[in-house]
Design a protein around this motif. Structure first.
Motif, PDB file in Angstrom:
ATOM      1  N   UNK A 271       0.838  -1.185   0.000  1.00 30.80           N
ATOM      2  CA  UNK A 271       0.000   0.000   0.000  1.00 30.80           C
ATOM      3  C   UNK A 271       0.880   1.243   0.000  1.00 30.80           C
ATOM      4  N   UNK A 272       0.267   2.373  -0.330  1.00 30.81           N
ATOM      5  CA  UNK A 272       1.007   3.632  -0.369  1.00 30.81           C
ATOM      6  C   UNK A 272       0.803   4.320  -1.703  1.00 30.81           C
ATOM      7  N   UNK A 273       1.224   5.591  -1.795  1.00 34.68           N
ATOM      8  CA  UNK A 273       0.997   6.371  -3.007  1.00 34.68           C
ATOM      9  C   UNK A 273       1.661   5.750  -4.225  1.00 34.68           C
ATOM     10  N   UNK A 274       2.805   5.060  -4.024  1.00 27.50           N
ATOM     11  CA  UNK A 274       3.541   4.517  -5.171  1.00 27.50           C
ATOM     12  C   UNK A 274       2.803   3.370  -5.843  1.00 27.50           C
ATOM     13  N   UNK A 275       1.804   2.788  -5.195  1.00 24.38           N
ATOM     14  CA  UNK A 275       1.031   1.713  -5.818  1.00 24.38           C
ATOM     15  C   UNK A 275      -0.461   2.055  -5.857  1.00 24.38           C
ATOM     16  N   UNK A 276      -0.813   3.334  -5.738  1.00 19.83           N
ATOM     17  CA  UNK A 276      -2.217   3.712  -5.782  1.00 19.83           C
ATOM     18  C   UNK A 276      -2.746   3.669  -7.208  1.00 19.83           C
ATOM     19  N   UNK A 277      -4.063   3.535  -7.312  1.00 19.02           N
ATOM     20  CA  UNK A 277      -4.704   3.606  -8.619  1.00 19.02           C
ATOM     21  C   UNK A 277      -4.207   2.539  -9.571  1.00 19.02           C
ATOM     22  N   UNK A 278      -3.754   2.980 -10.751  1.00 18.62           N
ATOM     23  CA  UNK A 278      -3.301   2.069 -11.796  1.00 18.62           C
ATOM     24  C   UNK A 278      -1.832   1.695 -11.673  1.00 18.62           C
TER      25      UNK A 278
END
Length: 423
Positions: A271-278
């Motif tokens: 989890x985290x911004x680096x794996x958010x969304x697509x």
């Protein structure tokens, strides 16, 4: 898989390559391979000798019986029985040595090409080139995970409802741009001389072993227990396995295939911004190019594949850079890998969208993929590359082309999409 004669004749070269990869216990593992190999060859020689003696004795029995020498014939029969029993033991010993040897060999990664830089992690990868101007976005620009909600083109919550995290639902213009990207990538590959194939998206264990996903990445693949099949992590697996146990006529070389498939990976768990969304998904779409080449042509082919992928990124108007991966960051089966990364203007970071790799004979040795060249049977070189994986390409298109009035579609995609703006 590395070839035994190569390890036997080039021990120091192998160790140097494994050290560049920072492969643990390299010396001990290579020594174990060489010890088992010597045991295998010694046992094979002894077995051959015992079988030769047994055949010779068996040939004598008839002549002795014909000559009326029953005592000598009975003695020959007894010796033959002993030799057969000995050969059975030696055969079982040989089979076990071969099993033990194979079990060690499959744990050894490929040897890096001489141009592969030293290094332990992605931080040590070499930037080969950078192309394109990074866009400056307007104040209030958003990352793609906000844009897809704003324009209602991808729904992650519906995906969670149906399947779970990492399985998005594309809808409306989101679904249409996905289809547009797939068709654009396929059409460009066809123009470059690739033959389109549509392979299965589940594979058996032999296929996973052939391209090196098994046993190295077994925990990252979805497994259908009852049928003993794996969902593919990339079209590389089924397309390359089209040529498993095949002797390719020289006239058919080089082989250039392209295929579109959905891909499935269990690794998207962080989890985290680096794996958010697509940025990281369990299921995603990808167009893959695969080549089978003569050994002397494979590195020219690798550069050609790199240029092909770069051409796609240029036509999509995306700033990108090319990395040569260091020894510690390379895939298990690769001899040399180029990664292509696009600039995400809203996230202010580079996103990997393609890996293009030359595996030399590593996969071909597992696949038993050969061709008869100049009268001699040789293992071929295999190569593959993403051309391209869709999720991060779409993320970058959405982010880099956003305006206060909507999201501009790259010109090359407009004929495929049927629209020039998401608003």
């Amino acid at each position: 898989m590395l070839q035994l004669p190569f390890i036997r004749e080039n021990k120091e070269t192998v160790l140097t390559g494994l050290h560049k990869r920072h492969f643990a216990n390299a010396e001990a593992i290579i020594d174990q391979v060489l010890m088992l190999d010597q045991q295998r060859r010694d046992t094979q020689r002894e077995l051959d000798d015992v079988l030769a003696q047994s055949n010779a004795k068996a040939g004598q029995i008839g002549a002795l019986m014909k000559a009326g020498d029953k005592v000598a014939a009975d003695a020959a029969k007894a010796e033959t029985a002993e030799l057969k029993a000995r050969s059975k033991v030696l055969g079982e010993t040989l089979r076990q040595i071969e099993i033990d040897l194979q079990a060690v060999l499959v744990t050894i990664p490929n040897i890096p090409h001489s141009s592969v830089p030293e290094g332990r992690s992605a931080d040590d990868n070499e930037v080969v080139l950078e192309n394109g101007e990074k866009p400056s976005l307007y104040e209030g620009a958003q990352p793609h995970w906000e844009l897809i909600k704003k324009y209602d083109i991808i729904d992650f919550e519906l995906g969670v409802k149906i399947s779970g995290a990492g399985f998005p639902v594309y809808k409306g213009k989101g679904a249409r741009i996905q289809r547009a990207l797939i068709n654009f990538f396929l059409d460009e590959a066809l123009k470059a001389g690739y033959l389109e194939v549509q392979p299965p998206i589940v594979v058996n264990e032999d296929s996973g072993f052939g391209t090196g996903q098994l046993p190295d990445k077994e925990g990252q693949m979805y497994y259908i227990t009852e049928d003993k099949l794996y969902l593919i992590p990339t079209a590389e697996v089924p397309i390359t396995n089209l040529y498993r146990d095949v002797i390719v006529p020289e006239a058919q070389l080089p082989i250039k295939n392209v295929g579109y498939t959905p891909c499935f990976r269990r690794e998207a768990g962080s989890w985290g911004a680096h794996v958010r969304g697509l940025n990281r998904l369990h299921q995603f779409d990808k167009v893959e190019i695969v080549r089978i080449e003569k050994p002397e042509n494979s590195y020219a082919a690798l550069e050609d594949m790199s240029q092909h992928v770069q051409g796609l990124l240029q036509k999509l108007e995306l700033p990108y850079r090319v990395l040569r991966l260091c020894g510690g960051d390379m895939g298990f089966t690769s001899a040399l890998t180029y990664d292509m990364e696009v600039w995400s203007a809203a996230q202010q970071r580079w996103l990997e969208v393609s890996s293009v790799s030359n595996f030399e004979t590593y996969q071909a040795n597992r696949l038993k993929l050969r061709s008869k060249l100049e009268g001699k049977m040789q293992l071929m070189h295999t190569l593959n590359g993403s051309a391209l994986a869709l999720p991060r390409i779409l993320a970058s298109i959405l982010e880099n082309n956003q305006t206060p009035e909507g999201i501009r579609i790259p010109n090359v995609l407009v004929p495929y999409c049927g629209f020039d703006r998401i608003d």
